[in-house]
Scaffold this active site. Structure first.
Site, PDB file in Angstrom:
ATOM      1  N   LYS A 188       0.831  -1.208   0.000  1.00  0.00           N
ATOM      2  CA  LYS A 188       0.000   0.000   0.000  1.00  0.00           C
ATOM      3  C   LYS A 188       0.869   1.263   0.000  1.00  0.00           C
ATOM      4  O   LYS A 188       0.623   2.193  -0.759  1.00  0.00           O
ATOM      5  CB  LYS A 188      -0.940  -0.007   1.206  1.00  0.00           C
ATOM      6  CG  LYS A 188      -1.865   1.212   1.240  1.00  0.00           C
ATOM      7  CD  LYS A 188      -2.707   1.269   2.504  1.00  0.00           C
ATOM      8  CE  LYS A 188      -3.876   0.326   2.460  1.00  0.00           C
ATOM      9  NZ  LYS A 188      -4.828   0.556   3.585  1.00  0.00           N
ATOM     10  N   GLU A 194      10.805  -5.465   3.144  1.00  0.00           N
ATOM     11  CA  GLU A 194      10.997  -6.768   2.502  1.00  0.00           C
ATOM     12  C   GLU A 194      10.469  -6.760   1.071  1.00  0.00           C
ATOM     13  O   GLU A 194      11.109  -7.274   0.149  1.00  0.00           O
ATOM     14  CB  GLU A 194      10.288  -7.863   3.311  1.00  0.00           C
ATOM     15  CG  GLU A 194      10.770  -8.002   4.741  1.00  0.00           C
ATOM     16  CD  GLU A 194       9.956  -7.175   5.733  1.00  0.00           C
ATOM     17  OE1 GLU A 194       9.978  -7.516   6.922  1.00  0.00           O
ATOM     18  OE2 GLU A 194       9.295  -6.190   5.298  1.00  0.00           O
ATOM     19  N   GLY A 245      -4.675  -4.582   6.069  1.00  0.00           N
ATOM     20  CA  GLY A 245      -3.929  -5.506   5.223  1.00  0.00           C
ATOM     21  C   GLY A 245      -4.416  -6.934   5.288  1.00  0.00           C
ATOM     22  O   GLY A 245      -4.549  -7.610   4.261  1.00  0.00           O
ATOM     23  N   ARG A 246      -4.707  -7.423   6.490  1.00  0.00           N
ATOM     24  CA  ARG A 246      -5.143  -8.819   6.626  1.00  0.00           C
ATOM     25  C   ARG A 246      -6.602  -9.018   6.233  1.00  0.00           C
ATOM     26  O   ARG A 246      -7.105 -10.140   6.263  1.00  0.00           O
ATOM     27  CB  ARG A 246      -4.883  -9.304   8.049  1.00  0.00           C
ATOM     28  CG  ARG A 246      -5.507  -8.461   9.139  1.00  0.00           C
ATOM     29  CD  ARG A 246      -4.953  -8.866  10.509  1.00  0.00           C
ATOM     30  NE  ARG A 246      -5.422  -8.020  11.591  1.00  0.00           N
ATOM     31  CZ  ARG A 246      -4.882  -6.847  11.916  1.00  0.00           C
ATOM     32  NH1 ARG A 246      -3.876  -6.369  11.220  1.00  0.00           N
ATOM     33  NH2 ARG A 246      -5.350  -6.156  12.943  1.00  0.00           N
ATOM     34  N   GLU A 331      -2.818 -11.440  14.738  1.00  0.00           N
ATOM     35  CA  GLU A 331      -2.462 -10.041  14.574  1.00  0.00           C
ATOM     36  C   GLU A 331      -3.623  -9.140  15.001  1.00  0.00           C
ATOM     37  O   GLU A 331      -3.406  -8.002  15.444  1.00  0.00           O
ATOM     38  CB  GLU A 331      -2.075  -9.752  13.120  1.00  0.00           C
ATOM     39  CG  GLU A 331      -1.365  -8.411  12.927  1.00  0.00           C
ATOM     40  CD  GLU A 331      -0.731  -8.280  11.564  1.00  0.00           C
ATOM     41  OE1 GLU A 331       0.466  -8.594  11.427  1.00  0.00           O
ATOM     42  OE2 GLU A 331      -1.443  -7.864  10.629  1.00  0.00           O
ATOM     43  N   HIS A 362      -0.311 -37.816  11.147  1.00  0.00           N
ATOM     44  CA  HIS A 362       0.937 -38.575  11.186  1.00  0.00           C
ATOM     45  C   HIS A 362       2.111 -37.724  11.650  1.00  0.00           C
ATOM     46  O   HIS A 362       3.267 -38.089  11.444  1.00  0.00           O
ATOM     47  CB  HIS A 362       1.220 -39.180   9.809  1.00  0.00           C
ATOM     48  CG  HIS A 362       0.209 -40.217   9.421  1.00  0.00           C
ATOM     49  ND1 HIS A 362       0.350 -41.554   9.724  1.00  0.00           N
ATOM     50  CD2 HIS A 362      -0.998 -40.110   8.795  1.00  0.00           C
ATOM     51  CE1 HIS A 362      -0.697 -42.222   9.281  1.00  0.00           C
ATOM     52  NE2 HIS A 362      -1.533 -41.367   8.712  1.00  0.00           N
ATOM     53  N   LYS A 490      10.428  -3.961  13.164  1.00  0.00           N
ATOM     54  CA  LYS A 490      10.757  -3.287  11.900  1.00  0.00           C
ATOM     55  C   LYS A 490      11.666  -2.082  12.141  1.00  0.00           C
ATOM     56  O   LYS A 490      12.639  -1.851  11.410  1.00  0.00           O
ATOM     57  CB  LYS A 490       9.473  -2.853  11.204  1.00  0.00           C
ATOM     58  CG  LYS A 490       8.640  -3.987  10.660  1.00  0.00           C
ATOM     59  CD  LYS A 490       7.224  -3.573  10.344  1.00  0.00           C
ATOM     60  CE  LYS A 490       7.136  -2.506   9.290  1.00  0.00           C
ATOM     61  NZ  LYS A 490       5.738  -2.201   8.916  1.00  0.00           N
TER      62      LYS A 490
END
Length: 527
Positions: A188, A194, A245-246, A331, A362, A490
């Site tokens: 955004k 990153e 964002g999420r 979050e 398993h 960050k």
């Protein structure tokens, strides 16, 4: 004692009462339990009968929801009020799918038409591959949904890069042709560390085949930044600050999904979510799937003191759904203070984790069945398969149902001994092995059965969990729509980069352990 304190006290009383009752006993004393604790919503069935709940406990939880103002909080969200109190923002991702009214100054329909038109143009070629570069909500939603809707994927091949570890991008482009690859940069602000590191590296890779500009697009609101990066404004798609964002898969962040499945399927995806919005907004609390799933989780977390939930989809295409819900839930509700800044008097968000069944059986299911901690599970399955043959799907569903059955009812010592005796095992060997073969049971689970994992069904499933998070946040009194917890790391990483790249020195405030590790990484230590 106020209404909310009295409601919490009643929930804890019900939990204490039920703690002493095994799920076997709850089923034995209530033959109608399975029907009474199963609830139908749009495109799915929620079975809470294997939770440590009964009618009295559920009534106490519903009273808690009312005392906490869940209905008013929900209505405020749908009305566009600024329920994100720390940032002064509305929370209106529902408007992106027609589940709520958008602000008057937001052209949601026009934005949708524009990015879907671009998606259709990409689908017509010449791109054979698309790389989406993002992180967090700009990655987890698109990659999860694209994999979940694999049967609908008839566009270019989709690839996703999120980790700043250069290996992620290197491994992704190794067998791709830069001449026929489109790169979408999803950020955004167009400043995410990153994402931008990967974006610069991807642009350099695209440049092997000439001017990279025509083979780049962006999902961003920073038009100056995207222009400086070389992306034409016609290929830049934005969204609004009232979309977290999420919660952004419904916006232009969903562009990779739209490219994969096409505009028609993407609109069906939105429609499925809108149907769940309507159910959440209009259904009475006692029949409201997001509310009921949320309250079951509150009973586990606060009533029983169980801090974690295993999310187990019995559908391989939902392999990234647990990771998606991890961010959505943890979050959002991983908070230690209330909306007014006071310290919480109770636990908040649980640890969410999981893997698809049957693989999970398993690996870590040994601990869930016979370990010393109770770990509730949420099973997700689809009633009708899309590609699998009926035999495979029957095997899958048998395993799903068997795990829920085994967790709830277990196997007693008497049953273990009887089975071994019937098999002809000597008495001494039965004595030796019986303790190892006992399953305590009384371990709760919820089962969510989708009608079908198609675009509409996936949209409804995601919206269900979004609204579950809202309800739990309202009851716990936290702001589910900020994420200050990601900021400190960050900030500190930004301060360390100059020393690690040789362009500067460590801040004077750097602690001794970090300074020593930087010295080792840069070859400046004495060892």
């Amino acid at each position: 004692m106020g209404d909310i304190e009295a409601a919490w006290a009643r929930v804890h009383q019900e939990a204490e009462r039920l703690r002493a009752l095994h799920l076997r006993a709850l089923f034995a004393t209530d033959p109608g339990r399975a029907a009474a604790l199963s609830f139908r919503g749009p495109g799915m069935l929620l079975d809470l009968s294997r939770e440590k709940l009964d009618a009295a406990a559920l009534d106490a939880l519903l009273a808690l929801a009312r005392a906490a103002g869940v209905e008013a909080f929900r209505d405020a969200a749908f009305a566009g009020e600024a329920i994100n109190v720390t940032e002064g923002r509305a929370v209106l991702h529902m408007a992106l799918r027609g589940g709520a009214d958008a602000p008057a100054d937001a052209d949601v329909s026009g934005s949708l038409v524009r990015f879907l038109a671009y998606a259709e143009a990409v689908r017509r070629g010449p791109a054979t591959d698309v790389i989406n570069i993002g992180i967090g909500g700009s990655d987890l939603g698109p990659v999860m949904a694209t994999r979940a809707l694999a049967p609908d994927h008839d566009g270019p091949r989709l690839h996703f890069v999120s980790n700043v570890d250069g290996a992620h991008l290197a491994d992704t482009v190794r067998h791709l042709d830069p001449e026929t690859t489109l790169v979408i940069i999803a950020s955004k602000t167009f400043t995410t560390l990153e994402t931008m590191a990967n974006a610069h590296a991807a642009r350099d890779w695209l440049a092997q085949a000439g001017d990279p500009g025509p083979r780049m697009a962006a999902v961003s609101t920073n038009l100056d930044g995207t222009a400086e990066f070389g992306i034409d404004a016609a290929r830049v798609f934005g969204f609004w600050d009232w979309v977290g964002g999420r919660y952004s898969i419904w916006s232009a962040i969903g562009l990779p999904l739209a490219i994969a499945v096409g505009a028609e399927a993407f609109r069906a995806f939105l429609a499925g979510a809108a149907a769940m919005d309507a159910h959440f907004r209009d259904a009475p609390l006692a029949q409201n799937l997001p509310v009921l799933l949320a309250l079951a989780g509150i009973f586990r977390r606060n009533g029983m003191g169980w801090p974690t939930v295993a999310l187990i989809p019995y559908d391989q295409r939902l392999e990234r759904f647990p990771a998606y819900v991890q961010q959505l839930d943890m979050e959002s509700n991983g908070k230690r203070v209330s909306r007014d800044g006071s310290t919480l008097a109770h636990a908040s968000g649980p640890v969410i984790w999981g893997e698809p069944g049957t693989n999970a059986q398993h690996s870590f299911f040994q601990l869930i069945h016979q370990g010393t901690d109770v770990i509730p599970a949420e099973f997700i399955a689809a009633r009708a398969p899309r590609d699998a043959d009926p035999h495979h799907h029957a095997l899958l569903m048998a395993n799903c149902l068997a795990q829920a059955q085994a967790l709830a009812f277990g196997r007693t010592e008497a049953e273990v001994r009887a089975a071994m005796a019937k098999a002809g095992v000597p008495a001494a060997e039965i004595d030796r092995l019986a303790p190892h073969r006992i399953f305590p049971g009384d371990r709760p689970s919820a089962t969510l059965l989708l009608d079908r994992l198609d675009p509409e069904g996936l949209g409804g499933l995601i919206a269900l969990y979004e609204h579950k998070v809202m309800v739990q946040g309202a009851v716990w009194g936290v702001n589910s729509y900020d994420q200050w917890g990601v900021e400190l790391g960050k900030e500190l990483a930004g301060a360390l980069i100059p020393a690690l790249t040789g362009s500067g020195v460590l801040p004077a405030s750097t602690d001794a352990a970090t300074a020593a590790m930087v010295a080792r990484l840069t070859g400046k230590d004495a060892s």
